[in-house]
Design a protein around this motif. Structure first.
Motif, mmCIF file in Angstrom:
data_model
loop_
_atom_site.group_PDB
_atom_site.id
_atom_site.type_symbol
_atom_site.label_atom_id
_atom_site.label_comp_id
_atom_site.label_asym_id
_atom_site.label_seq_id
_atom_site.Cartn_x
_atom_site.Cartn_y
_atom_site.Cartn_z
ATOM 1 N N GLN A 232 46.339 31.548 53.359
ATOM 2 C CA GLN A 232 46.608 32.899 52.873
ATOM 3 C C GLN A 232 45.576 33.885 53.389
ATOM 4 O O GLN A 232 44.386 33.575 53.438
ATOM 5 C CB GLN A 232 46.556 32.967 51.349
ATOM 6 N N LEU A 233 46.053 35.058 53.735
ATOM 7 C CA LEU A 233 45.172 36.205 53.899
ATOM 8 C C LEU A 233 45.049 36.795 52.511
ATOM 9 O O LEU A 233 46.025 36.825 51.749
ATOM 10 C CB LEU A 233 45.760 37.219 54.865
ATOM 11 N N SER A 234 43.870 37.270 52.172
ATOM 12 C CA SER A 234 43.643 37.692 50.802
ATOM 13 C C SER A 234 42.736 38.909 50.752
ATOM 14 O O SER A 234 42.072 39.242 51.736
ATOM 15 C CB SER A 234 43.025 36.526 50.032
ATOM 16 N N TYR A 235 42.721 39.561 49.596
ATOM 17 C CA TYR A 235 41.849 40.709 49.364
ATOM 18 C C TYR A 235 41.315 40.592 47.940
ATOM 19 O O TYR A 235 42.084 40.366 47.012
ATOM 20 C CB TYR A 235 42.619 42.025 49.533
ATOM 21 N N ALA A 236 39.999 40.714 47.772
ATOM 22 C CA ALA A 236 39.375 40.570 46.454
ATOM 23 C C ALA A 236 38.755 41.887 46.006
ATOM 24 O O ALA A 236 38.213 42.637 46.819
ATOM 25 C CB ALA A 236 38.306 39.489 46.489
ATOM 26 N N PHE A 237 38.840 42.138 44.708
ATOM 27 C CA PHE A 237 38.245 43.313 44.068
ATOM 28 C C PHE A 237 37.290 42.786 42.994
ATOM 29 O O PHE A 237 37.708 42.035 42.127
ATOM 30 C CB PHE A 237 39.323 44.165 43.391
ATOM 31 N N THR A 238 36.016 43.174 43.059
ATOM 32 C CA THR A 238 35.040 42.677 42.092
ATOM 33 C C THR A 238 34.249 43.833 41.492
ATOM 34 O O THR A 238 34.147 44.909 42.074
ATOM 35 C CB THR A 238 34.053 41.690 42.746
ATOM 36 N N ASN A 239 33.674 43.591 40.310
ATOM 37 C CA ASN A 239 32.780 44.539 39.641
ATOM 38 C C ASN A 239 31.432 43.867 39.494
ATOM 39 O O ASN A 239 31.360 42.717 39.071
ATOM 40 C CB ASN A 239 33.295 44.887 38.235
ATOM 41 N N ASP A 240 30.346 44.589 39.802
ATOM 42 C CA ASP A 240 29.035 43.994 39.594
ATOM 43 C C ASP A 240 28.489 44.408 38.228
ATOM 44 O O ASP A 240 29.064 45.241 37.532
ATOM 45 C CB ASP A 240 28.061 44.326 40.737
ATOM 46 N N ILE A 241 27.373 43.816 37.832
ATOM 47 C CA ILE A 241 26.847 44.042 36.492
ATOM 48 C C ILE A 241 26.286 45.443 36.308
ATOM 49 O O ILE A 241 26.074 45.879 35.194
ATOM 50 C CB ILE A 241 25.806 42.970 36.105
ATOM 51 N N GLU A 242 26.067 46.172 37.400
ATOM 52 C CA GLU A 242 25.614 47.560 37.293
ATOM 53 C C GLU A 242 26.788 48.536 37.220
ATOM 54 O O GLU A 242 26.609 49.737 37.192
ATOM 55 C CB GLU A 242 24.729 47.941 38.486
ATOM 56 N N GLY A 243 28.004 48.034 37.236
ATOM 57 C CA GLY A 243 29.173 48.891 37.160
ATOM 58 C C GLY A 243 29.738 49.272 38.510
ATOM 59 O O GLY A 243 30.704 50.013 38.600
ATOM 60 N N GLY A 244 29.166 48.776 39.593
ATOM 61 C CA GLY A 244 29.679 49.066 40.929
ATOM 62 C C GLY A 244 30.903 48.224 41.246
ATOM 63 O O GLY A 244 31.118 47.168 40.664
ATOM 64 N N PRO B 283 31.000 39.914 37.293
ATOM 65 C CA PRO B 283 31.564 39.226 36.134
ATOM 66 C C PRO B 283 33.085 39.212 36.089
ATOM 67 O O PRO B 283 33.671 38.362 35.457
ATOM 68 C CB PRO B 283 30.994 39.999 34.953
ATOM 69 N N ASN B 284 33.741 40.146 36.733
ATOM 70 C CA ASN B 284 35.200 40.196 36.731
ATOM 71 C C ASN B 284 35.681 40.419 38.154
ATOM 72 O O ASN B 284 35.069 41.164 38.911
ATOM 73 C CB ASN B 284 35.708 41.343 35.857
ATOM 74 N N SER B 285 36.787 39.787 38.496
ATOM 75 C CA SER B 285 37.363 40.040 39.810
ATOM 76 C C SER B 285 38.860 39.783 39.781
ATOM 77 O O SER B 285 39.380 39.112 38.888
ATOM 78 C CB SER B 285 36.674 39.199 40.886
ATOM 79 N N GLN B 286 39.518 40.342 40.762
ATOM 80 C CA GLN B 286 40.950 40.154 40.963
ATOM 81 C C GLN B 286 41.153 39.883 42.444
ATOM 82 O O GLN B 286 40.341 40.290 43.276
ATOM 83 C CB GLN B 286 41.757 41.402 40.576
ATOM 84 N N SER B 287 42.261 39.229 42.769
ATOM 85 C CA SER B 287 42.583 39.021 44.173
ATOM 86 C C SER B 287 44.084 39.029 44.372
ATOM 87 O O SER B 287 44.855 38.720 43.472
ATOM 88 C CB SER B 287 41.983 37.710 44.691
ATOM 89 N N LEU B 288 44.457 39.410 45.580
ATOM 90 C CA LEU B 288 45.845 39.378 46.031
ATOM 91 C C LEU B 288 45.901 38.506 47.274
ATOM 92 O O LEU B 288 44.972 38.540 48.089
ATOM 93 C CB LEU B 288 46.336 40.782 46.384
ATOM 94 N N GLY B 289 46.966 37.751 47.436
ATOM 95 C CA GLY B 289 47.080 36.892 48.596
ATOM 96 C C GLY B 289 48.486 36.884 49.160
ATOM 97 O O GLY B 289 49.461 37.069 48.427
ATOM 98 N N LEU B 290 48.562 36.703 50.467
ATOM 99 C CA LEU B 290 49.834 36.618 51.177
ATOM 100 C C LEU B 290 49.712 35.515 52.214
ATOM 101 O O LEU B 290 48.774 35.544 53.032
ATOM 102 C CB LEU B 290 50.159 37.950 51.860
ATOM 103 N N GLY B 291 50.618 34.531 52.182
ATOM 104 C CA GLY B 291 50.496 33.437 53.132
ATOM 105 C C GLY B 291 51.691 32.520 53.136
ATOM 106 O O GLY B 291 52.772 32.879 52.672
#
Length: 161
Positions: free
Chosen positions: A12-24, A148-156
């Motif tokens: 799969q090709l994928s894309y991840a979205f994450t948040n760091d502990i500083e809110g970034g 601490p939190n993340s999401q990902s999308l995948g296509l494959g």
């Protein structure tokens, strides 16, 4: 169709979205590779390795004698090793499935333990499956790596033999 447990390779090709502990927020493209055992038309399980560019973060602490410690965040790669359980319907042109599993996310010098929940739709294009999935990752313990939190999308696609 062959009876018994069958191996399955997923790419799969994928894309991840994450948040760091500083809110970034960090995000980046990547890829996933799975090697699952298909037990029947409904259940498959096995390991998965994923790598994302710039979706991870590293917390940098610098000591300044005049101001005390200063903190900053640097983007970096995110490496995940997961166990995947896929439960769904593997018959018909559109094949829905539920995904769940544990994951270890590695960034810089720390490792966090996560669990993920997801959904997958597979479309049969002739004999070639095209899979689209979405996942939500949540930490099992406090986050050391800074996401601490993340999401990902995948296509494959995937192949069985």
């Amino acid at each position: 169709m062959r009876e018994g447990i069958r191996p399955e390779l997923g790419l799969q090709l994928s894309y991840a979205f994450t948040n760091d502990i500083e809110g970034g927020e960090h995000s980046g493209p990547g890829a996933r590779v799975q090697l699952l055992a298909r037990f029947n038309s409904y259940i498959a399980a096995g390991p998965e390795l994923a790598f994302y560019l710039d979706a991870g973060s590293e917390r940098i602490v610098r000591f300044d004698p005049s101001h005390g410690d200063t903190y900053s965040t640097s983007k970096g790669p995110l490496l995940q090793l997961a166990g995947v359980l896929r439960v769904g319907f593997d018959k018909g042109v559109i094949r829905p499935a539920f995904l769940v599993g544990p994951a270890a996310a590695m960034g810089s010098s720390s490792t966090d333990l996560f669990y993920f929940l997801g959904a997958q739709l597979t479309f049969m294009l002739g004999r070639v499956p095209l899979s689209l999935d979405a996942r939500i990752y949540r930490p099992v313990t406090g986050s050391l790596t800074g996401y601490p939190n993340s999401q990902s999308l995948g296509l494959g696609t995937r192949i069985s033999w």
